[in-house]
Design a protein around this motif. Structure first.
Motif, PDB file in Angstrom:
ATOM      1  N   ALA A 127       1.039  -1.242  -0.149  1.00  0.00           N
ATOM      2  CA  ALA A 127       0.033  -0.042  -0.189  1.00  0.00           C
ATOM      3  C   ALA A 127       0.846   1.370   0.059  1.00  0.00           C
ATOM      4  O   ALA A 127       2.090   1.171  -0.085  1.00  0.00           O
ATOM      5  CB  ALA A 127      -0.857   0.028   1.249  1.00  0.00           C
ATOM      6  N   VAL A 128       0.322   2.424  -0.234  1.00  0.00           N
ATOM      7  CA  VAL A 128       0.861   3.742  -0.283  1.00  0.00           C
ATOM      8  C   VAL A 128       0.617   4.784   0.877  1.00  0.00           C
ATOM      9  O   VAL A 128      -0.672   4.524   1.174  1.00  0.00           O
ATOM     10  CB  VAL A 128       0.964   4.279  -1.754  1.00  0.00           C
ATOM     11  CG1 VAL A 128       1.517   3.419  -2.488  1.00  0.00           C
ATOM     12  CG2 VAL A 128      -0.606   4.750  -1.948  1.00  0.00           C
ATOM     13  N   CYS A 129       1.156   5.926   1.240  1.00  0.00           N
ATOM     14  CA  CYS A 129       0.714   6.881   1.932  1.00  0.00           C
ATOM     15  C   CYS A 129       1.232   8.177   0.730  1.00  0.00           C
ATOM     16  O   CYS A 129       2.272   8.197   0.158  1.00  0.00           O
ATOM     17  CB  CYS A 129       1.737   7.004   3.079  1.00  0.00           C
ATOM     18  SG  CYS A 129       1.386   8.732   3.758  1.00  0.00           S
ATOM     19  N   LEU A 130       0.042   8.832   0.491  1.00  0.00           N
ATOM     20  CA  LEU A 130       0.138   9.674  -0.551  1.00  0.00           C
ATOM     21  C   LEU A 130       0.748  11.142  -0.031  1.00  0.00           C
ATOM     22  O   LEU A 130       0.287  11.393   1.117  1.00  0.00           O
ATOM     23  CB  LEU A 130      -1.136  10.197  -1.225  1.00  0.00           C
ATOM     24  CG  LEU A 130      -1.903   8.897  -1.843  1.00  0.00           C
ATOM     25  CD1 LEU A 130      -3.515   9.619  -2.696  1.00  0.00           C
ATOM     26  CD2 LEU A 130      -1.012   8.386  -2.884  1.00  0.00           C
ATOM     27  N   ILE A 131       1.661  11.791  -0.509  1.00  0.00           N
ATOM     28  CA  ILE A 131       2.329  13.100  -0.121  1.00  0.00           C
ATOM     29  C   ILE A 131       2.328  14.149  -1.234  1.00  0.00           C
ATOM     30  O   ILE A 131       2.483  13.555  -2.442  1.00  0.00           O
ATOM     31  CB  ILE A 131       3.800  12.750   0.416  1.00  0.00           C
ATOM     32  CG1 ILE A 131       4.524  12.161  -0.562  1.00  0.00           C
ATOM     33  CG2 ILE A 131       3.712  11.938   1.722  1.00  0.00           C
ATOM     34  CD1 ILE A 131       6.033  12.156  -0.360  1.00  0.00           C
ATOM     35  N   ALA A 152     -12.088  -4.457  -1.062  1.00  0.00           N
ATOM     36  CA  ALA A 152     -11.938  -4.058   0.506  1.00  0.00           C
ATOM     37  C   ALA A 152     -10.897  -5.094   1.026  1.00  0.00           C
ATOM     38  O   ALA A 152     -11.034  -6.311   1.051  1.00  0.00           O
ATOM     39  CB  ALA A 152     -13.391  -4.443   1.274  1.00  0.00           C
ATOM     40  N   VAL A 153      -9.834  -4.719   1.627  1.00  0.00           N
ATOM     41  CA  VAL A 153      -8.844  -5.166   2.130  1.00  0.00           C
ATOM     42  C   VAL A 153      -8.605  -4.920   3.726  1.00  0.00           C
ATOM     43  O   VAL A 153      -8.298  -3.760   3.763  1.00  0.00           O
ATOM     44  CB  VAL A 153      -7.609  -5.265   1.374  1.00  0.00           C
ATOM     45  CG1 VAL A 153      -6.650  -6.547   1.853  1.00  0.00           C
ATOM     46  CG2 VAL A 153      -7.836  -5.940  -0.097  1.00  0.00           C
ATOM     47  N   LYS A 154      -8.364  -5.571   4.586  1.00  0.00           N
ATOM     48  CA  LYS A 154      -8.339  -5.208   5.992  1.00  0.00           C
ATOM     49  C   LYS A 154      -6.936  -5.008   6.152  1.00  0.00           C
ATOM     50  O   LYS A 154      -6.007  -5.325   5.258  1.00  0.00           O
ATOM     51  CB  LYS A 154      -8.390  -6.619   6.885  1.00  0.00           C
ATOM     52  CG  LYS A 154      -9.880  -7.064   6.936  1.00  0.00           C
ATOM     53  CD  LYS A 154      -9.780  -8.206   7.753  1.00  0.00           C
ATOM     54  CE  LYS A 154     -11.330  -8.865   7.911  1.00  0.00           C
ATOM     55  NZ  LYS A 154     -11.429 -10.005   8.535  1.00  0.00           N
ATOM     56  N   GLU A 155      -6.695  -3.881   7.123  1.00  0.00           N
ATOM     57  CA  GLU A 155      -5.173  -3.479   7.251  1.00  0.00           C
ATOM     58  C   GLU A 155      -4.367  -4.797   7.640  1.00  0.00           C
ATOM     59  O   GLU A 155      -4.703  -5.454   8.359  1.00  0.00           O
ATOM     60  CB  GLU A 155      -5.471  -2.339   8.279  1.00  0.00           C
ATOM     61  CG  GLU A 155      -5.996  -1.167   8.304  1.00  0.00           C
ATOM     62  CD  GLU A 155      -5.586   0.019   9.091  1.00  0.00           C
ATOM     63  OE1 GLU A 155      -5.016  -0.423  10.268  1.00  0.00           O
ATOM     64  OE2 GLU A 155      -6.436   0.939   8.945  1.00  0.00           O
ATOM     65  N   ASN A 156      -3.314  -4.656   7.303  1.00  0.00           N
ATOM     66  CA  ASN A 156      -2.092  -5.754   7.401  1.00  0.00           C
ATOM     67  C   ASN A 156      -2.455  -6.960   6.849  1.00  0.00           C
ATOM     68  O   ASN A 156      -1.797  -7.891   7.115  1.00  0.00           O
ATOM     69  CB  ASN A 156      -1.868  -5.784   8.970  1.00  0.00           C
ATOM     70  CG  ASN A 156      -1.493  -4.574   9.760  1.00  0.00           C
ATOM     71  OD1 ASN A 156      -0.604  -3.877   9.432  1.00  0.00           O
ATOM     72  ND2 ASN A 156      -2.106  -4.306  10.814  1.00  0.00           N
ATOM     73  N   GLU A 157      -3.318  -7.161   5.918  1.00  0.00           N
ATOM     74  CA  GLU A 157      -3.722  -8.160   5.340  1.00  0.00           C
ATOM     75  C   GLU A 157      -2.806  -8.497   4.127  1.00  0.00           C
ATOM     76  O   GLU A 157      -2.650  -7.585   3.275  1.00  0.00           O
ATOM     77  CB  GLU A 157      -5.146  -8.313   4.845  1.00  0.00           C
ATOM     78  CG  GLU A 157      -5.664  -9.702   4.452  1.00  0.00           C
ATOM     79  CD  GLU A 157      -7.369  -9.727   4.290  1.00  0.00           C
ATOM     80  OE1 GLU A 157      -7.577 -10.763   3.941  1.00  0.00           O
ATOM     81  OE2 GLU A 157      -7.824  -8.695   4.352  1.00  0.00           O
ATOM     82  N   ASN A 207      -1.631  -5.309   2.510  1.00  0.00           N
ATOM     83  CA  ASN A 207      -2.240  -3.762   2.924  1.00  0.00           C
ATOM     84  C   ASN A 207      -1.579  -3.051   3.894  1.00  0.00           C
ATOM     85  O   ASN A 207      -2.082  -2.800   5.299  1.00  0.00           O
ATOM     86  CB  ASN A 207      -3.660  -3.947   2.989  1.00  0.00           C
ATOM     87  CG  ASN A 207      -4.252  -2.430   3.079  1.00  0.00           C
ATOM     88  OD1 ASN A 207      -4.121  -1.617   2.636  1.00  0.00           O
ATOM     89  ND2 ASN A 207      -5.640  -2.646   3.853  1.00  0.00           N
ATOM     90  N   VAL A 208      -0.163  -2.829   3.944  1.00  0.00           N
ATOM     91  CA  VAL A 208       0.463  -1.781   4.817  1.00  0.00           C
ATOM     92  C   VAL A 208       1.295  -0.813   4.011  1.00  0.00           C
ATOM     93  O   VAL A 208       2.082  -1.309   2.873  1.00  0.00           O
ATOM     94  CB  VAL A 208       1.414  -2.852   5.453  1.00  0.00           C
ATOM     95  CG1 VAL A 208       2.377  -1.945   6.624  1.00  0.00           C
ATOM     96  CG2 VAL A 208       0.540  -4.000   6.468  1.00  0.00           C
TER      97      VAL A 208
END
Length: 332
Positions: A120-124, A148-153, A215-216
């Motif tokens: 996953a990404v963090c947008l900046i 839909a994906v759970k966090e850390n999955e 999903n991290v």
């Protein structure tokens, strides 16, 4: 396990140093960095050369193309030169989390089925500030992934999903050496068709049940005025038309040509092959509609309504209807 980084650069002097820093300071040090520059006209090359010299990075190398290859061709050039068992793809303007390499290589070591792993990404923004993203129902990963994906999955992406949509930006990916070697056989096909290299890699991996999404967030994905990205991070007025007729036609033709390529060039199992053919019929019908925005041709697109919705969402379907009714100009 030898770990390589394949980076493609072109006129990236504004942000390149932050990306190089984030690769150099990983908690799991990479064994090799190969950078291919597509004949930059700014100071990108000299900055990289000075950076390598400054930190005495004997396992880092930069190569300058003899002629401009374009984005996809440049990545192929870098992939041909890397030698690692696991290869991370890197753009020039992002920033990696310090544990990106460690976490992703550990997952590959633990799960032998993985051939392509996407995070996953963090947008900046251009200044490195985190961008707020209003999460849409049924989406995750800054609304990039329509699933839909759970966090850390950690999940495996199947072919029916990959035929319609990519997983995550290519700069989040790492791939196995085996997948890289398979992918290189398709260089001419990808370059001439302009099929995004990351999407093709995920599709090849998906055929063997080897395309995964974790999903991290492991990368700060920079959104700025110089890059082009298919992510809608703003809240927009419902029903507003944001694309021109010409843009919509170009996108429709691209997806039709991509569907034909997948159907005719890749080998799927019987079940997935049947789905690929269904998607091709949908893509051809939608492309025919977009040629003249005929309401009659739009009705033909609805024969594949499930794929239609999954491919472009309800909002896209509504937009197509507005085009067919000639209302697009009134809603800009």
């Amino acid at each position: 396990m030898k770990v390589s980084v394949a980076m493609a650069t072109y006129n990236g002097e504004k942000y390149i140093e932050k990306q190089l820093d984030s690769i150099r300071t990983q908690t799991r040090i990479v064994d090799e960095v190969i950078i291919c520059d597509d004949r930059s006209t700014d100071g990108t090359v000299s900055m990289i050369q000075q950076y390598i010299q400054k930190y005495k990075l004997s396992n880092w190398s930069i190569f300058i193309n003899e002629q401009n290859k374009g984005f996809i061709g440049n990545f192929f050039g870098a992939l041909k030169k890397v030698t690692g068992d696991v290869v991370f793809l890197s753009d020039q303007d992002d920033e990696w989390y310090k544990d990106k390499v460690k976490k992703m290589t550990n997952l590959i070591r633990q799960n032998k089925n993985i051939q392509a792993l996407n995070s996953a990404v963090c947008l900046i923004d251009g200044e490195g500030r985190e961008k707020e993203v209003i999460a849409k129902k049924g989406y995750c990963n800054a609304n990039i992934l329509h699933k839909a994906v759970k966090e850390n999955e950690l999940i495996c992406m199947d072919v029916p999903f990959l035929i319609k949509s990519n997983v995550s930006p290519g700069c989040t990916m790492c791939i196995t050496k085996a997948l890289k070697e398979e992918f290189l056989k398709y260089e001419k096909l990808c370059v001439t068709s302009k099929f995004p290299h990351d999407w093709f890699l995920n599709t090849l991996a998906g055929i063997k049940k080897g395309s995964y999404f974790y999903n991290v967030p492991l990368i700060k994905y920079r959104i700025h005025e110089e890059n082009t990205i298919g992510i809608d991070t703003d809240t927009q007025e419902a029903g507003k038309i944001n694309s021109t007729r010409e843009q919509r036609q170009q996108i429709g033709e691209f997806h039709k040509n991509r569907a034909i390529l997948l159907d005719e060039e890749l080998t799927f199992d019987e079940k997935d092959k049947a789905y690929v053919k269904k998607y091709r019929r949908f893509a051809e019908r939608r492309d025919a509609f977009l040629k003249d925005f005929s309401f009659r041709k739009l009705l033909c697109v609805y024969k594949n309504v499930k794929i239609y919705y999954e491919s472009i969402s309800l909002r896209g379907m509504v937009s197509d209807l507005l085009y067919a009714l000639g209302l697009d100009q009134k809603l800009r």
